[in-house]
Enzyme design. Sequence first.
Site, mmCIF file in Angstrom:
data_model
loop_
_atom_site.group_PDB
_atom_site.id
_atom_site.type_symbol
_atom_site.label_atom_id
_atom_site.label_comp_id
_atom_site.label_asym_id
_atom_site.label_seq_id
_atom_site.Cartn_x
_atom_site.Cartn_y
_atom_site.Cartn_z
ATOM 1 N N SER A 136 3.322 -1.504 6.601
ATOM 2 C CA SER A 136 2.584 -1.875 5.391
ATOM 3 C C SER A 136 2.816 -3.318 4.952
ATOM 4 O O SER A 136 2.043 -3.847 4.152
ATOM 5 C CB SER A 136 2.975 -0.951 4.228
ATOM 6 O OG SER A 136 2.611 0.369 4.516
ATOM 7 N N GLU A 263 17.233 9.565 -16.053
ATOM 8 C CA GLU A 263 16.684 10.858 -15.645
ATOM 9 C C GLU A 263 17.626 11.620 -14.715
ATOM 10 O O GLU A 263 17.747 12.830 -14.811
ATOM 11 C CB GLU A 263 15.320 10.642 -14.953
ATOM 12 C CG GLU A 263 14.527 11.927 -14.707
ATOM 13 C CD GLU A 263 13.127 11.650 -14.168
ATOM 14 O OE1 GLU A 263 12.771 10.457 -13.993
ATOM 15 O OE2 GLU A 263 12.387 12.613 -13.917
ATOM 16 N N PHE A 311 8.858 5.104 -13.451
ATOM 17 C CA PHE A 311 8.863 6.526 -13.774
ATOM 18 C C PHE A 311 9.747 7.390 -12.881
ATOM 19 O O PHE A 311 9.819 8.592 -13.071
ATOM 20 C CB PHE A 311 7.422 7.048 -13.779
ATOM 21 C CG PHE A 311 6.553 6.297 -14.758
ATOM 22 C CD1 PHE A 311 6.722 6.471 -16.122
ATOM 23 C CD2 PHE A 311 5.598 5.386 -14.320
ATOM 24 C CE1 PHE A 311 5.942 5.773 -17.040
ATOM 25 C CE2 PHE A 311 4.816 4.682 -15.225
ATOM 26 C CZ PHE A 311 5.000 4.870 -16.586
ATOM 27 N N HIS A 364 4.201 10.926 7.133
ATOM 28 C CA HIS A 364 5.434 10.703 7.906
ATOM 29 C C HIS A 364 6.246 11.996 8.018
ATOM 30 O O HIS A 364 6.928 12.228 9.016
ATOM 31 C CB HIS A 364 6.306 9.623 7.254
ATOM 32 C CG HIS A 364 5.874 8.221 7.561
ATOM 33 N ND1 HIS A 364 5.685 7.766 8.854
ATOM 34 C CD2 HIS A 364 5.600 7.169 6.751
ATOM 35 C CE1 HIS A 364 5.318 6.493 8.821
ATOM 36 N NE2 HIS A 364 5.251 6.104 7.554
ATOM 37 N N HIS A 401 -3.180 0.995 6.823
ATOM 38 C CA HIS A 401 -3.123 1.427 8.223
ATOM 39 C C HIS A 401 -3.391 2.920 8.264
ATOM 40 O O HIS A 401 -3.445 3.580 7.228
ATOM 41 C CB HIS A 401 -1.743 1.120 8.821
ATOM 42 C CG HIS A 401 -0.632 1.759 8.021
ATOM 43 N ND1 HIS A 401 -0.369 3.112 8.059
ATOM 44 C CD2 HIS A 401 0.230 1.235 7.121
ATOM 45 C CE1 HIS A 401 0.609 3.384 7.220
ATOM 46 N NE2 HIS A 401 0.994 2.266 6.630
ATOM 47 N N HIS A 493 2.719 5.642 12.193
ATOM 48 C CA HIS A 493 1.403 5.079 11.878
ATOM 49 C C HIS A 493 0.526 5.139 13.129
ATOM 50 O O HIS A 493 1.029 5.345 14.233
ATOM 51 C CB HIS A 493 1.539 3.614 11.445
ATOM 52 C CG HIS A 493 2.332 3.440 10.181
ATOM 53 N ND1 HIS A 493 2.675 2.207 9.696
ATOM 54 C CD2 HIS A 493 2.834 4.344 9.308
ATOM 55 C CE1 HIS A 493 3.353 2.351 8.565
ATOM 56 N NE2 HIS A 493 3.476 3.646 8.322
#
Length: 538
Positions: A136, A263, A311, A364, A401, A493
């Site tokens: 990426s 969190e 988040f 993946h 991709h 990929h």
Amino acid sequence: MEMKKLALVMATIAALGLAGCNDGDDGVAGTPGADGANGNNGTDGRDFTAVNQWYLAGQSTVAKAAESTISDPAGKAKNVILFVGDGMGVSTLTAARIFEGQQQGKSGEENRLSFETFPYSGLVKTYSSNQQTPDSAPTMSAIVTGAKTKDGMLSITDDAVRGDCASGQGHEMVSALALAEMAGMSTGVVSTARLTHATPAATYAHSVERNWEADSNMPAAAITAGCTDIASQLIDFPYGDGIEVALGGGRTYFMPNTENDPEYGSAGRRNDGRDLTSEWTSKHAGSSYVWNLDQFMSVDLATTKHLLGLFENSHMQYEADRSDDSAGEPSLAQMTSRALDMLKQNDKGYFLMVEGGRIDHAHHAGNAARALEDTVALSEAVRVAMEKAGPDTLILVTADHSHVFTIAGYPVRGNPILGLVRSVDENGEAAKTLSVDANGMPYTTLGYANGPGFGFGSSPVNMASARPDLNLYDVTDVDYRQEATVPLGSETHAGEDVAVYAMGPGAQLVTGSVEQNMLFHVMNYAADLEARAEANQP
Ligand SMILES: [Zn+2]
């Protein structure tokens, strides 16, 4: 020049109109045919426009296309929204379209994802400057800077060496987002992945190594040589008045190791003692930092000029698991909606990048269900943008991709897309039994060429040589992992082209098969980013 182009367009439309009046077989006006259909028949009585739903739908698509004008001058687009489905190859689009349609109670194949209705589309060649199948980092760098580069590097030219800090210095490429800031436009980065992950990072950071997300991920030599981590580059972004909206995951990359995540209690990842979230709020007037859904929805968008939302401690939840999140997380559509509400307030326009970041991660893991749900979530985010963005906005939807994900066998129309293949009988009717392989075993429509393969949970089942008996499993379960031919810990990929869809001023430039770096030039031309940036310099 403009007039000449327009004249050519008019002539083309006129020619199409003429052909439409004819029967298509002999080039002269038809007379009613023997079957009584309305006047679209040749003199030989054969009807070339015999009517069914497939025919009429195709006909109306062409009629709509012929009505559109195709010439926009540079700078016609005030705003640009770039959507990237990470790993969203063409087979993922097809399967997600069917998945969404079946969730709506339809057979599915006829469904269209929101962006599949865009007027222009094309194919994108995704190879990087040194790999046939890319990651990426170089792909997103190509999309946002206009030039291909090597795998693993973020918005640094190809002549640098991956991981070699000094080799990248002075070789930084300016991104579309940076140009937009220089032009006085508002900017936003939204992702369901960590904001420091390759795709969002390429819009605002420069790094010879995509994994340098916090300083603790960097070798000491790189820090000594003057390279900085990706999270710090988001906060220290030097262009314009800084990024207005940054929403996604990756909280602990912005926190010092002396602080614990609110969190999960896990420690921050920063060794340099910087608390980047508090630096964000002290750096920008009228800014806020939020980390859960309630805080996010309570932000006053009229008074907030810079908004940072983190988040999750790492990537945000998959859409399939989002409702289980302990602190509550916004959807990609909610983040897109509120980002646009903020960015639209700038009269000079905006640039917004939105990434569906976890389609890639589910693939993946060999887990099609979550990949498809996240693709549908991206489609919903695009739908929000289509509603909120005016006609002065160029919207691009593409992928960085593909994945080695396949839709196989000869399933009957409407067969559950996550299910086992059930074909048709010799009369073309739904078969009574499942299709089976050479050993008499059923198989799923969806599969992977490589990856962890069949199983549930986190540890792959060792398949040895035999296929599992899928009669014994619920293959439509959200946790099911499709089989894979070549066993690998993580599915890879794929190297084939991805799609790009475009609407708005400049969208007509998106057509045919193009190099990935061309997409930057489409955005740059449509919104005249370089010229606006130059004109806005003191
Ligand atoms: Zn700004």
